[in-house]
Design an enzyme around this catalytic site. Structure first.
Site, PDB file in Angstrom:
ATOM      1  N   ASP A  43       0.850  -1.190   0.000  1.00 41.59           N
ATOM      2  CA  ASP A  43       0.000   0.000   0.000  1.00 41.59           C
ATOM      3  C   ASP A  43       0.889   1.245   0.000  1.00 41.59           C
ATOM      4  O   ASP A  43       1.885   1.328   0.725  1.00 41.59           O
ATOM      5  CB  ASP A  43      -0.922   0.000   1.225  1.00 41.59           C
ATOM      6  CG  ASP A  43      -2.082   0.967   1.073  1.00 41.59           C
ATOM      7  OD1 ASP A  43      -3.228   0.498   0.962  1.00 41.59           O
ATOM      8  OD2 ASP A  43      -1.844   2.199   1.057  1.00 41.59           O
ATOM      9  N   SER A  86     -12.023   3.465  -1.135  1.00 40.10           N
ATOM     10  CA  SER A  86     -11.627   4.602  -1.978  1.00 40.10           C
ATOM     11  C   SER A  86     -11.218   4.187  -3.384  1.00 40.10           C
ATOM     12  O   SER A  86     -11.157   5.031  -4.275  1.00 40.10           O
ATOM     13  CB  SER A  86     -10.465   5.364  -1.319  1.00 40.10           C
ATOM     14  OG  SER A  86      -9.341   4.533  -1.156  1.00 40.10           O
ATOM     15  N   HIS A 119     -10.054  -5.339  -3.427  1.00 43.48           N
ATOM     16  CA  HIS A 119      -8.716  -5.478  -2.859  1.00 43.48           C
ATOM     17  C   HIS A 119      -8.834  -5.944  -1.411  1.00 43.48           C
ATOM     18  O   HIS A 119      -9.642  -5.440  -0.641  1.00 43.48           O
ATOM     19  CB  HIS A 119      -7.910  -4.179  -2.946  1.00 43.48           C
ATOM     20  CG  HIS A 119      -8.634  -2.959  -2.493  1.00 43.48           C
ATOM     21  ND1 HIS A 119      -9.608  -2.336  -3.238  1.00 43.48           N
ATOM     22  CD2 HIS A 119      -8.538  -2.240  -1.343  1.00 43.48           C
ATOM     23  CE1 HIS A 119     -10.066  -1.297  -2.577  1.00 43.48           C
ATOM     24  NE2 HIS A 119      -9.438  -1.212  -1.418  1.00 43.48           N
TER      25      HIS A 119
HETATM   26  P1  AMP Z   1      -9.660   1.350   0.285  1.00 48.57           P
HETATM   27  O1  AMP Z   1      -9.665   2.675   0.968  1.00 48.57           O
HETATM   28  O2  AMP Z   1     -10.098   0.193   1.100  1.00 48.57           O
HETATM   29  O3  AMP Z   1     -10.380   1.432  -1.051  1.00 48.57           O
HETATM   30  O4  AMP Z   1      -8.140   1.029  -0.032  1.00 48.57           O
HETATM   31  C1  AMP Z   1      -7.452   1.578  -1.093  1.00 48.57           C
HETATM   32  C2  AMP Z   1      -6.007   1.568  -0.731  1.00 48.57           C
HETATM   33  O5  AMP Z   1      -5.250   1.756  -1.898  1.00 48.57           O
HETATM   34  C3  AMP Z   1      -5.590   2.671   0.240  1.00 48.57           C
HETATM   35  O6  AMP Z   1      -5.055   2.093   1.423  1.00 48.57           O
HETATM   36  C4  AMP Z   1      -4.548   3.466  -0.542  1.00 48.57           C
HETATM   37  O7  AMP Z   1      -3.489   3.914   0.266  1.00 48.57           O
HETATM   38  C5  AMP Z   1      -4.092   2.451  -1.571  1.00 48.57           C
HETATM   39  N1  AMP Z   1      -3.569   2.992  -2.806  1.00 48.57           N
HETATM   40  C6  AMP Z   1      -4.115   3.951  -3.577  1.00 48.57           C
HETATM   41  N2  AMP Z   1      -3.353   4.165  -4.657  1.00 48.57           N
HETATM   42  C7  AMP Z   1      -2.309   3.308  -4.576  1.00 48.57           C
HETATM   43  C8  AMP Z   1      -1.168   3.035  -5.394  1.00 48.57           C
HETATM   44  N3  AMP Z   1      -0.947   3.705  -6.539  1.00 48.57           N
HETATM   45  N4  AMP Z   1      -0.299   2.091  -4.992  1.00 48.57           N
HETATM   46  C9  AMP Z   1      -0.493   1.423  -3.828  1.00 48.57           C
HETATM   47  N5  AMP Z   1      -1.566   1.617  -3.026  1.00 48.57           N
HETATM   48  C10 AMP Z   1      -2.454   2.552  -3.382  1.00 48.57           C
END
Ligand code: AMP
Length: 115
Positions: A31, A96, A101
């Site tokens: 992440d 988000s 995931h």
């Molecule tokens: P959620 O809020 O459950 O949808 O988790 C989405 C996750 O994706 C968050 O913890 C973000 O920090 C992570 N995230 C967003 N963009 C990226 C990226 N380019 N590479 C790695 N993690 C990411």
């Protein structure tokens, strides 16, 4: 690939990700904004919405992702101390990125209930 989905792009190698595992069905990467010393995301390579949009056709895929999550926890050395697997769904769930995931969080004591 779904539109401009960022996780589809990471899976396809179109944008960089700190990938630690991949096979024909799944990709796992760190992440970008880690909430614990170990914070890894496991995603299906193909675009799937969230846990609410799963169908029977996804059963084998979800089982595969869960097994990989356990394998990654072992590989990351957090199996013994314990860890958390999280799927955030929708607005109140804190989702988000609308590509399925599994969060793997560990390496510190996690509190309950979650914030
Ligand atoms: P959620 O809020 O459950 O949808 O988790 C989405 C996750 O994706 C968050 O913890 C973000 O920090 C992570 N995230 C967003 N963009 C990226 C990226 N380019 N590479 C790695 N993690 C990411």
């Amino acid at each position: 690939m779904a539109g401009d989905c960022i996780f589809c792009k990471i899976a396809a190698g179109d944008i960089p990700g700190d990938i630690i595992f991949e096979d024909e069905l799944a990709v796992a990467f760190r992440d970008i904004n880690p909430q614990a010393p170990t914070h890894v995301l496991v995603i299906p390579r193909a675009h799937v919405g969230n846990a609410s949009t799963l169908t029977e056709a996804d059963d084998a895929l979800i089982a595969h992702l869960m097994r990989i999550a356990g394998q990654i926890a072992r590989d990351e050395g957090i199996e013994g101390s314990g860890y958390r697997i999280v799927l955030n769904v929708g607005s109140h769930g804190g989702e988000s990125v609308p590509h399925l995931h599994i969060h793997i969080l560990g390496g510190r004591q996690l509190s309950w209930p979650p914030g």
